[in-house]
Every structure is written in C-alpha cells, then in structure tokens.
Motif scaffolding. Structure first.
Motif, PDB file in Angstrom:
ATOM      1  N   ASP A 123       0.871  -1.182   0.000  1.00 56.08           N
ATOM      2  CA  ASP A 123       0.000   0.000   0.000  1.00 56.08           C
ATOM      3  C   ASP A 123       0.903   1.226   0.000  1.00 56.08           C
ATOM      4  O   ASP A 123       1.361   1.684   1.054  1.00 56.08           O
ATOM      5  CB  ASP A 123      -0.893  -0.044   1.254  1.00 56.08           C
ATOM      6  N   MET A 124       1.151   1.758  -1.186  1.00 56.83           N
ATOM      7  CA  MET A 124       2.123   2.843  -1.290  1.00 56.83           C
ATOM      8  C   MET A 124       1.635   4.120  -0.594  1.00 56.83           C
ATOM      9  O   MET A 124       2.438   4.897  -0.098  1.00 56.83           O
ATOM     10  CB  MET A 124       2.466   3.125  -2.762  1.00 56.83           C
ATOM     11  N   ASP A 125       0.304   4.304  -0.541  1.00 59.05           N
ATOM     12  CA  ASP A 125      -0.207   5.506   0.136  1.00 59.05           C
ATOM     13  C   ASP A 125       0.114   5.449   1.623  1.00 59.05           C
ATOM     14  O   ASP A 125       0.592   6.414   2.217  1.00 59.05           O
ATOM     15  CB  ASP A 125      -1.721   5.632  -0.072  1.00 59.05           C
ATOM     16  N   LYS A 126      -0.173   4.268   2.201  1.00 60.51           N
ATOM     17  CA  LYS A 126       0.138   4.100   3.633  1.00 60.51           C
ATOM     18  C   LYS A 126       1.647   4.248   3.855  1.00 60.51           C
ATOM     19  O   LYS A 126       2.076   4.832   4.849  1.00 60.51           O
ATOM     20  CB  LYS A 126      -0.314   2.711   4.088  1.00 60.51           C
ATOM     21  N   ALA A 127       2.417   3.699   2.921  1.00 65.54           N
ATOM     22  CA  ALA A 127       3.876   3.784   3.061  1.00 65.54           C
ATOM     23  C   ALA A 127       4.305   5.245   3.100  1.00 65.54           C
ATOM     24  O   ALA A 127       5.103   5.651   3.942  1.00 65.54           O
ATOM     25  CB  ALA A 127       4.554   3.044   1.916  1.00 65.54           C
ATOM     26  N   LYS A 128       3.723   6.056   2.191  1.00 66.39           N
ATOM     27  CA  LYS A 128       4.072   7.481   2.147  1.00 66.39           C
ATOM     28  C   LYS A 128       3.661   8.170   3.438  1.00 66.39           C
ATOM     29  O   LYS A 128       4.400   8.982   4.000  1.00 66.39           O
ATOM     30  CB  LYS A 128       3.377   8.152   0.960  1.00 66.39           C
TER      31      LYS A 128
END
Lengths: 336, 524, 294
Positions: free
Chosen positions: B340-345
């Motif tokens: 989940d790249m959004d959560k990662a960001k």
C-alpha cells in the motif's frame, strides 16, 4: 646449463613461497567466522573457543603463518571447515576428474588446432585462411558458460545423443566396480579392459570436454599459424626456396619442426590455468571435479579448501613454466 | 600430417567402438529411484553433526525415538513405543521397541541410545544445541534404566519428546560407529537402523540400498536402490525429468515448472507445505531503522502479492505472522502487511525521516533468483518513496559476518533471511530471532524489547505444562512484532516436487525439510 | 586467458600505415566498423534505447518474459523490462569496466616494468619475482579471492581483474626498457647528471609505451569475458545493473523456453569480444614484419 636449471628451480621456489604467503594472508582477512563454520551455527561459547584452539586461531597471525608453512612441508593443507576432512585428501579425490577432462580437451585442441593452423598458414590470405582465422578467434571469444547451456539443449534434449552431465550413468555408478589405478577413468578402463564402462564414461565426457577445448583449439590454431608464418619468413626458408626445395617439404621438414616448440610451451602454460578455471563448465555439467569442489568452497568461504586449490593451480603453473624454460634452454640455438 | 590424421582417426574409432559397447549394458533387474537435488546431497554423513542437506539421506538411514506426524501435529512412536514425563517436564522415560536391528546386525538396546545421544552432545556440533537442557553442566543426564528403557533428565523443563523427533542431532546409531569420525562416515559407511543403507558417498551423489532385514519388510514395488545426486541447473533437472532419466526433483525455476506442469502424461506435481519462511531483518540499531514509523513504511512498500504470484508463480504463501500455518503457535489474527504505497508514504512522512540522499543496502544470497527478482521490485517501489535501495548479493557467511559487525553502522540495513525450526516447535524463531542477546547470533534486527523477552521466556517454560498458554504468548509476541515492524514476514515457502508418473508415494514432511521417505515410494 | 595475445610482441610502425593495412583486410574492417558502432551506442546509450527507465527505475512484472516483438526487439526479462535497452546499455557497462581494468593494470604494471628494466640488478629481480608470483595464480581464482575480501561489486571485480592482469604489462615494458636504456639519448641524459627516476619517467617510459598500449587494446576482449564470468558467478555487477554476464546468469533459469533472455546478452558478448580479438589479431600481424613479408 646445469647452473641455469638450478637458478630457475631456486627462483621457482621463491615464487612458490610468495604465492603461499599471499594466499595465506588473503584468506585471513576475508570477513567470516571460521570457528563458527567448524563448530556449527548454534555452537556454545565453549565450543567456539575449542574450535578456535583446534584451528589454531587463538595464536597470533605470524605464529599461524609459521605453523601453516610447517604443515605444508609435510603435505598437510589443513582440514576443510565444511566437511572436517583433510583438504589434501579431498583434492586427491577431485583432481583426477578435472585432469582427465583438461588433458582430453588439450589433446583435442592439438589434434584440431595444429592442422587448422598449418592449413591457415599455407593458404595465407585465402578464403580457407579467413574461415579458419574466424573460427579460431571466434572460439576464444565465446563465453564458455553460455556454450555449455547450448550444448545441453542440442545434444541432450533435442537430439538425445549425449548424457546431460555427470561422469557416469546411474546404472554404472551403482552396479559396476570402479577401476582405480590412476583415477583417470577412461585410462583405468582401458588398462583393465572394461570397455563397456569406458564407453559410458566416454559418452559423458564429450560435451564438457568440447566446451573446455574450444578455447585451446583457437589458441593452438592461432599459435601454429603465427609461428609458422614467422619461420616461413626466415632467411633460411627463403634460401631454401632459391635452392628449389619444394614448398611442401619446406613446410613439413623445416618450418613445422621449428614452430612446434613455441606452440607447445604456450599450450602447456595455458593448461596450467585451465586446470582451475573449469568450474563454470563443471557446474553446468555436474562434473565431480576440482571446479565443483572450489564452487562449494567459495560459497561457504571454506578458506583451507580455497587455499588448497589455489596452491594446486599455482604449483601446476610454476612447474609447467619451469619445464618449458628448461626445454627451451636445452635447445642448442638458444644462448643463455 | 598424415600420421597425425590417422592417429586422430584411430582414436575416434577406438572411442566410438567403446561408446557403442557402452550404453545400457549395466541395466540390471533391480529398480533404481533417481532423485536429483539442486545442491550437494550432504556436507557430512556423520549422524551426530550433519546440519545441512544431509538429512535428505540420513532420515532414510537412521531412526529417532519419536517422529513428527504432520497430520495431527503430534509426535508419534518410532524407535520408542511409549514415553512419559513427570509433571514439570524435567524427567522423561522412553520405552523402546525390542525388534530393531542395525545394519551391522547388532540389536538396539537402551545403552546404544544413550551412547548415541552422548556422542552427539560430546561432539557439540551442528544441531547438538537442542540437547542443551540435558547437558551435564546444566544438570541433565541420559541413562539406560532397563534393557529397553531410557531415562532422560533435564536441568530445566523441556519438551524432550519433540527434541527426540528432531531432523538433526537426534539419530540413534549402532555402537560399532560410536568411536568413528567424520571421515569414516563420509567414505560411505553408516550405523543406522532405517530402511536404507549407504553404499556409496561420492561428494555430489549418494547411493542407498535397501536394508533387507528392515523390520517393516519389503514389497516388490519398492525401490531396492536410491541414487541422490546434485544437478545444480534447473533446466538440466527439468530435461532429466522430461526424458525419464530421473524420477524426483524440486526447486525449479518458474518457467521450468510451468513447462513441466504442461506435461501431465510424463510427470505430476506434489506440493508440500513447509515450516520455512522468508524474513527481512531491519537494522534497528541505527537510524533510520530505529524509527518504528519508518519501518512500517518499509513494510507497506514491499510487493508481497507480486512476489508470491508473479515471481514465485504461486509456489509460496504470504506469511501471516512469524509461525507458519500448520505449526502450533500460528494465528490468522496476527496483522498482515500488504502493499500500500499511500500508507507507506503516510508513515514515511510521520516518521520524519529525511529521504534526501537516503541509501539503504540489503544483502541476499548469491544465486537466488527469486530473492533477486523480489528485491528489484521492492527497489522500484522504494524509489517512489525517494529511498535508494542497493542490492548486494553475498555468500551466507559474509552476510552473517557483516550483520555481526561490532559497529552497527557497518551492518547492512536489511537482511533477507530464511528460517526453519529444527523440530516442530515455534520456539526457535522466538528465542533465536527475537529474544535479546548478549552476543549477536541470530537476533539480526538487534531487538531489545523487554515485553517480548518476558512473553518468550514464559512461553518456553509453559510449553511442556500448558501448551495453550504457551501458544497464547507466542501469538501475543507476533502481534508486537507486526505492530512494531521489527522485521518483515515475507512469505512461507511451498516445496513443489515434480515426480515421474512411474512413481507413487512421494511426500515431504514439513518437520524434515527436503526429506522424502523413500520407503513409502513405490513404482507403479 | 591473455597469454594467447601476449606471446607475440607487436612492433608499432606508423599509426597511419597500420590503419591502412587494417582497412585492407575485409574481416578486420568489418570488425572495426562494428566496434565503432558499439562504442557509439555505448556512449549515446541514453539517447538510443527505447526504454531508458528499464535500466534501473521501472518494472512491469505483468509483462514479464515476453518473446521478441515490434515493441520489444529482444523480448522482456523476468520483471518485464526491455531486454534490447538493457543489452545496449550493457555495452557501456562492459566497455567501461574493461577499460577500467586494463587502465588500472597499466597504472600498476608500466611503472614497475620501467623501473625493473632501467635499474636492473636486485630491483629487477624483486619486481620480476613478484610478477611471477601473480602470474602463477589462477586468474579467476585470484579474482574470486579478492572479491571475497573486498565484497561483490563491479568496481571490486575490476580491481580484482587488474591485480591478475598487470604482470603481463610489467614483463612487456621491462623488455622494452632494457633496449631503450642502451639508446644514445638516454645515455646522454645520464652523462649530464639527470636523476635516475627522471630518466625513467621522462625518457625511457614514453619511448617504450606504444607497444604496451597496442597490447592493452588487444586485451580488452579477454577482459570483457572475465568481467562477464565474474558477474555470472554473482561476484561482479549487482542487480539491476544490465551487465551481460549477470543477465545470462539471470536468464539461464528461463532457458530454453524463454531463450531470448539468455541468447541476446550472450551474442552481445560474443560479437564485442570477437571484434576486439579480430582487430587485435590484425594489428599484431601488421606490426610483425616477419609475417608481412610475402
């Protein structure tokens, strides 16, 4: 002459000591934990300490070096960290398979390379020369690991002509008693007259042997051609022409004889290198030789084994080099 | 020149003739089972110290007191018929079978079991640490208390019935080999009581022959000979199965497997769940790995699904927690990260770590193509976060040495790692990988979490007396690990065997990784 | 691998004449043209390749292992990257590391050789024994040991190769230096009291460097092969660097079904090394007056 040989032997020994020293120190700076490898990855502190003492790692580096040199003089290469067996014994077991492969490859190289080189020189700058030149340079330009993969695909999978790897078929391994005279399987079979086993072994050696032979074939062909052309340009050959000697006779009787010496020297030296550089090919053909042994040693940083193989390779090279020099020196035309 | 040519011709003729005489001249009536493996089938054949691939061979040659049954998750009798322990799990009494003979003809007695275990403990190598509770200095002992009765006393509570089922260091051997060294075993000798005897050991291959007096007896369709050999190239192994030369292999590349799956007329696939799982350690001893939010960002950026489905073509399962499914201590309630790249960001921002010029290194085993592919995908994802991931392929020993460097700054930031238990107990993940250590061994995220330590210490004590309570502790510990992202649980391995259709009965027991019980294998 | 090219010492005539002779031989001319193209594509790789982001910044795993097509001339690899782009970019990687390795070997080998040849005596003896020591190591094994010490990376592989390569140049230049040393201008410099080191570096070295340069250019093919071998073993370039040997090593697990992955980098190595060797061979023939007589 004798004085020269003595000097050469002396300097070879100096070189050998240099090789031993460098390998020893390279091995000691490699970051790894030999005592852990010896005692196991979950060994207790006491076991590790015991391993350190057993391996002599508790002593200072100079002390270790002296002990190592002493052991070497007795033919003791230490024990492998992986298998806990003496490296010398393991080398003895793996060297014959590689030696057999490399000797046969160089035999092939001579049988193909020399005629190719001769024809090439004879027909200099004609079509045949170009083809053979292209072939021999092509042969030294191929990545061997790549060639090996192709051979398997063609001769095993597509044509089902040759076995894919190993030194013998499964049936032969299980049901035949192995002759063990020289360790060179083909030769041993010949000596004991076991032709069915010999056939099996021969089928297995073809692919790896040709793969390894490619480089020396190219080498020998190029060397022969250059050496011949060089001699054909010499004054006495030109003189011979003017005396009306036939081309063919000139080529055979004078030129070839004089060119073989240099070729032989170079072939011998490159064989020294090939002995330990076969491991890419051995891995692909599952050939149980020194190459397979060193791959295993390298992946686990089993340094006594790595040093053992390196010393073996260096010794081969030094001895072959020494012999070559002595042979050249014994040629009456060479002044020292 | 003519001489040369004729010499060449003669040579070719002689060899050709020899080749013609060769071929299948040795085909005997005895059936051979040919098992090819991707690496050496053993390092040593010493039953006390082998701690590597050798169990492929030794499990068929030697026997243990107890055996793990993957169906029930319990240990079942093997050389022992029954056993019992006192209440706190410190004294164990095993009753032995009285009809067992070793390959040298001698009979199994309690004294031989005692001698075997003592030999393993005295040598103290390989997996011998599993006997820690029984060591004399820890107050333990092994005694023969009857002709067929062995009593094992532990210095502290320990599930000895699990220890005696271990894949390593728990073999029982004949008295005739007790005083032998590694060299003796590596020459192809054995002192086992199992269905097969070692007749040849050639470094890259081993020949096993049926032990005719085996107490289970032999049927005509079982294999008299087993040949186990290393063939490192996947494509070569595939070709050998296609031509029918070999009967069993695994560890294929995804394309080779695909091609083999498409040939149901020749081979069939046997999938075996394993207790092996792949973990990515994070160096929590230095910035930025010491930052929990940063670690969470790293966890959310890993391409779990692509790794399992694209890189491994479904021959793996994404891990849920640390303990693999099928082993007690596993729970589906443990939090599982997904890409989940959004959560990662989001977590990266929260962490406050400055990614400007940030470069992380990850080390992985040289030559492992799956790791290489997964890490390259991860590298692309991390680049989106502004993090530069440097891949370093290294030999295992070098990676491990770097991870133990005295200066935490010189250690790798991440370390791809595979772990499996030595016997069917989740304890080794927790005590080895997660419990704080004085000297760094396997706790390679360098954790010092007192809550975690307390849970683990208690669980170890409870394992013998109250399995359920121990399990609850392990699950709690896994929740902490997931929440803190102390390390990343990537995937559980599935071993995919390709087996010739001429063969039946191939199965792998997850407690004995890569081992096939050849006695169960039959020809069709 | 190098003694094949090392054994015959070239004698350089004028550069122009050599080029003329080189161009006269069709095979060598062809090799030269291919090589120039290769160098150009290596230099301008960023501009030429269709998918520059596939070198390091992207993956398209949904598109993995596609056969050659109009979009992907050489197909795609296991992460869906364009193999053509990676092979072309690989020329840059290979040429750069080969130049690096040969350059470094020259840097070590040439001064040592010049010193050995000019000084003679015990200095010569020590240096030559040292070269003997390094020559007697199996080259690949020495490189492996060095990489084990230094850690795997392309730069370390280059360094390791130089360590097994420099003795050849030392030997070559020593022989040159011995003959140059006897020449009049060197002796003249000596009589006016120029320091020994100045003589070596000002007068002797420049006058024997050209054959070494020629030799070095002929060695590049062999070095490229060695770099590829090390990378194939996982001891050289690291992923995702598009090094040819590394690509073959990755591609071989997909061979033979996805043949393109393994074949194209192999062909690239073959062609490059072949061209270097063809040209090297031609140069040697040109420089060797004896073989030119006819």
């Amino acid at each position: 002459m004798l004085k020269y040989i003595f000097k050469r032997i002396l300097s070879s020994i100096v070189v050998l000591i240099g090789v031993v020293t460098i390998t020893f120190f390279i091995a000691r700076v490699i970051p790894s934990n030999p005592e852990v490898k010896w005692a196991g990855q979950r060994a207790t502190a006491e076991q590790l300490e015991a391993a350190r003492i057993e391996l002599g790692l508790d002593k200072s580096l100079p002390e270790q070096y002296v002990i190592y040199l002493g052991d070497l003089l007795h033919g003791n290469l230490g024990k492998s960290l992986r298998t806990h067996q003496p490296v010398a014994a393991e080398l003895k077991r793996y060297i014959p398979a590689t030696l057999e492969l490399v000797l046969l490859a160089f035999l092939l190289a001579v049988l193909i390379g020399i005629p190719l080189g001769i024809y090439s020189a004879k027909k200099k700058d004609r079509m045949l020369d170009h083809i053979s030149r292209f072939f021999s340079i092509g042969a030294v330009s191929l990545p061997t690991f790549w060639v090996a993969l192709f051979f398997q695909l063609i001769f095993y999978k597509s044509l089902s002509l040759l076995p894919i790897g190993g030194r013998l078929s499964v049936e032969a391994t299980i049901f035949q008693t192995m002759p063990n005279i020289t360790g060179l399987l083909l030769l041993d079979c010949l000596l004991t007259g076991n032709f069915s086993l010999m056939g099996d072994a021969f089928l297995h050696i073809i692919m790896p042997c040709i793969t390894i032979a490619l480089y020396p074939i190219g080498l020998v062909a190029r060397m022969t051609r250059s050496a011949l052309l060089e001699i054909l340009g010499e004054d006495y050959i030109t003189a011979g022409h003017s005396y009306g000697l036939r081309d063919g006779k000139m080529l055979w009787k004078y030129a070839l004889k004089n060119s073989l010496g240099t070729t032989a020297t170079d072939v011998a030296l490159s064989m020294g290198y090939t002995l330990t550089d076969t491991f890419l090919v051995e891995a692909i053909f599952s050939w149980p030789g020194i190459g397979s042994y060193i791959s295993g040693a390298v992946t686990t940083l089993d340094y006594p084994a790595i040093i053992g193989v390196t010393l073996f390779g260096a010794c081969c090279y030094i001895i072959l080099n020494l012999l070559a020099d002595i042979i050249i020196a014994s040629d009456p035309r060479v002044r020292l | 020149m003519k001489k040369l040519i004729s010499l060449a011709l003669v040579l070719v003729l002689v060899l050709g003739l020899a080749a013609g005489l060769g071929g299948s001249a040795f085909a005997a009536d005895n059936r051979i089972l040919y098992h090819i493996h991707n690496s050496m089938p053993y390092v040593t054949l010493d039953p006390s110290i082998e701690y590597s691939n050798g169990i492929m061979v030794l499990q068929n040659v030697y026997e243990t007191l107890t055996h793990y049954d993957p169906e029930t998750g319990e240990v079942v009798p093997m050389l022992a018929t029954s056993w019992s322990s006192n209440e706190d799990g410190t004294v164990w009494v095993f009753q032995l079978r009285d009809d067992v003979t070793f390959h040298d003809g001698s009979k199994l007695t309690a004294q031989q079991v005692v001698n075997s275990f003592r030999r393993t403990m005295d040598l103290g190598q390989g997996g011998a640490y599993i006997w820690d509770a029984v060591l004399e200095e820890n107050g333990g002992s092994v005694e023969a208390t009857g002709e067929y009765e062995v009593t094992i006393t532990c210095g502290y509570p320990c599930a000895i019935d699990l220890v005696t089922s271990a894949a390593y260091a728990a073999y029982v051997m004949s008295d005739s080999v007790i005083d032998q060294d590694v060299e003796y075993f590596n020459q192809g000798h054995d002192g086992g009581s199992g269905p097969y005897m070692i007749t040849q050991a050639n470094g890259d291959s081993v020949v096993l022959q049926a032990y005719p007096e085996y107490r289970g007896g032999w049927n005509d369709n079982q294999y008299q000979y087993v040949y186990v050999r290393e063939v490192s190239e996947s494509s070569a192994r595939r070709q050998m199965l296609e031509t029918g030369e070999a009967q069993i292999s695994c560890e294929f590349s995804s394309t080779d497997l695909e091609a083999l799956e498409a040939q149901p007329d020749k081979v069939h696939i046997v999938k075996a769940e394993t207790f092996n799982n792949v973990i990515m350690f994070i160096n929590t001893a230095v910035e930025p790995g010491s930052n929990a939010d940063f670690r969470r960002a790293l966890a959310y950026a890993f391409p779990y699904d692509e790794t399992v489905n694209q890189v491994m073509n479904g021959n793996a399962e994404q891990s849920v927690g640390t303990v693999p499914a099928g082993l007690w201590g596993h729970s589906d309630e443990v939090f599982q990260y997904t890409l989940d790249m959004d959560k990662a960001k989001e977590y990266l921002e929260k962490s406050g770590v400055d990614t400007n010029g940030l470069k992380l290194t990850v080390t992985y085993m040289t030559g492992d193509d799956t790791y290489a592919s997964a890490l390259q995908l991860y590298q692309v994802n991390l680049r989106q976060l502004g993090i530069d991931l440097e891949l370093k392929s290294m030999e295992w020993d070098q990676q491990w040495a770097q991870a133990q460097n005295t200066d935490p700054k010189n250690r790798q930031d991440m370390f791809l790692f595979i772990w499996w238990p030595d016997y069917a107990d989740p304890v080794s993940w927790f005590t080895s990988l997660l419990h704080s250590e004085d000297e760094i061994v396997y706790n390679l995220s360098y954790l010092h979490d007192e809550a975690l330590d307390a849970l683990i210490d208690e669980a170890v004590e409870l394992t013998v007396t109250d399995r359920e309570a121990a399990e609850a502790n392990y699950i709690e510990a896994q929740k902490i690990v997931a929440d803190q992202a102390y390390y990343l649980n990537l995937y559980d391995q599935v071993h995919t065997y390709v087996v010739s259709n001429s063969v039946d009965g191939v199965a792998e027991n997850p407690a004995y990784s890569y081992t096939i019980d050849y006695y169960q294998v039959t020809a069709k | 691998m190098s003694n094949f090219l090392q054994t015959l010492r070239p004698r350089l005539k004028s550069f122009g004449e050599s080029m003329y002779l080189l161009a006269r031989n069709k095979l060598s001319l062809l090799a030269l043209i291919v090589l120039v193209l290769l160098v150009l594509s290596a230099v301008f790789a960023n501009v030429i390749i269709p998918y520059p982001q596939d070198i390091a910044d992207a993956s398209h795993i949904e598109n993995k292992l596609q056969p050659p097509s109009a979009e992907h001339w050489m197909g795609t690899d296991e992460l869906g990257r364009d193999i053509f782009s990676r092979v072309v970019y690989g020329a840059r990687v290979s040429l750069r590391s080969a130049l690096g390795a040969v350059g470094l070997s020259l840097l070590i080998g040439v001064p040592l050789g010049a010193i050995a040849g000019s000084f003679g005596g015990w200095v010569d003896n020590v240096i030559m024994r040292l070269t003997d020591v390094f020559l007697s190591f199996p080259p690949l094994l020495l490189a492996i040991a060095m990489v084990a010490v230094l850690g795997s990376s392309l730069n370390n592989a280059v360094l390791a190769i130089s360590l097994s390569w420099w003795p050849w140049y030392t030997r070559l230049i020593r022989g040159q230096a011995i003959s140059v040393k006897e020449r009049k201008f060197v002796q003249a410099a000596e009589t006016i009291g120029t320091s020994k080191l100045k003589i070596i570096f000002r007068h002797i070295m420049p006058n024997c460097i050209s054959p070494v340069i020629v030799q070095a250019s002929m060695d590049i093919g062999g070095v490229i092969l060695t770099v590829a071998s090390l990378s194939f073993l996982g001891l050289g370039a690291q992923l995702p660097t598009p090094e040819w040997g590394l690509m073959i090593s990755m591609g071989r697990t997909y061979f033979p079904d996805k043949w393109w992955y393994c074949i194209f980098p192999g062909v690239a190595i073959f062609i490059t090394v072949l061209c270097f060797n063809l040209i090297g061979d031609a140069i040697r023939e040109i420089l060797d007056p004896k073989t030119r007589k006819k």
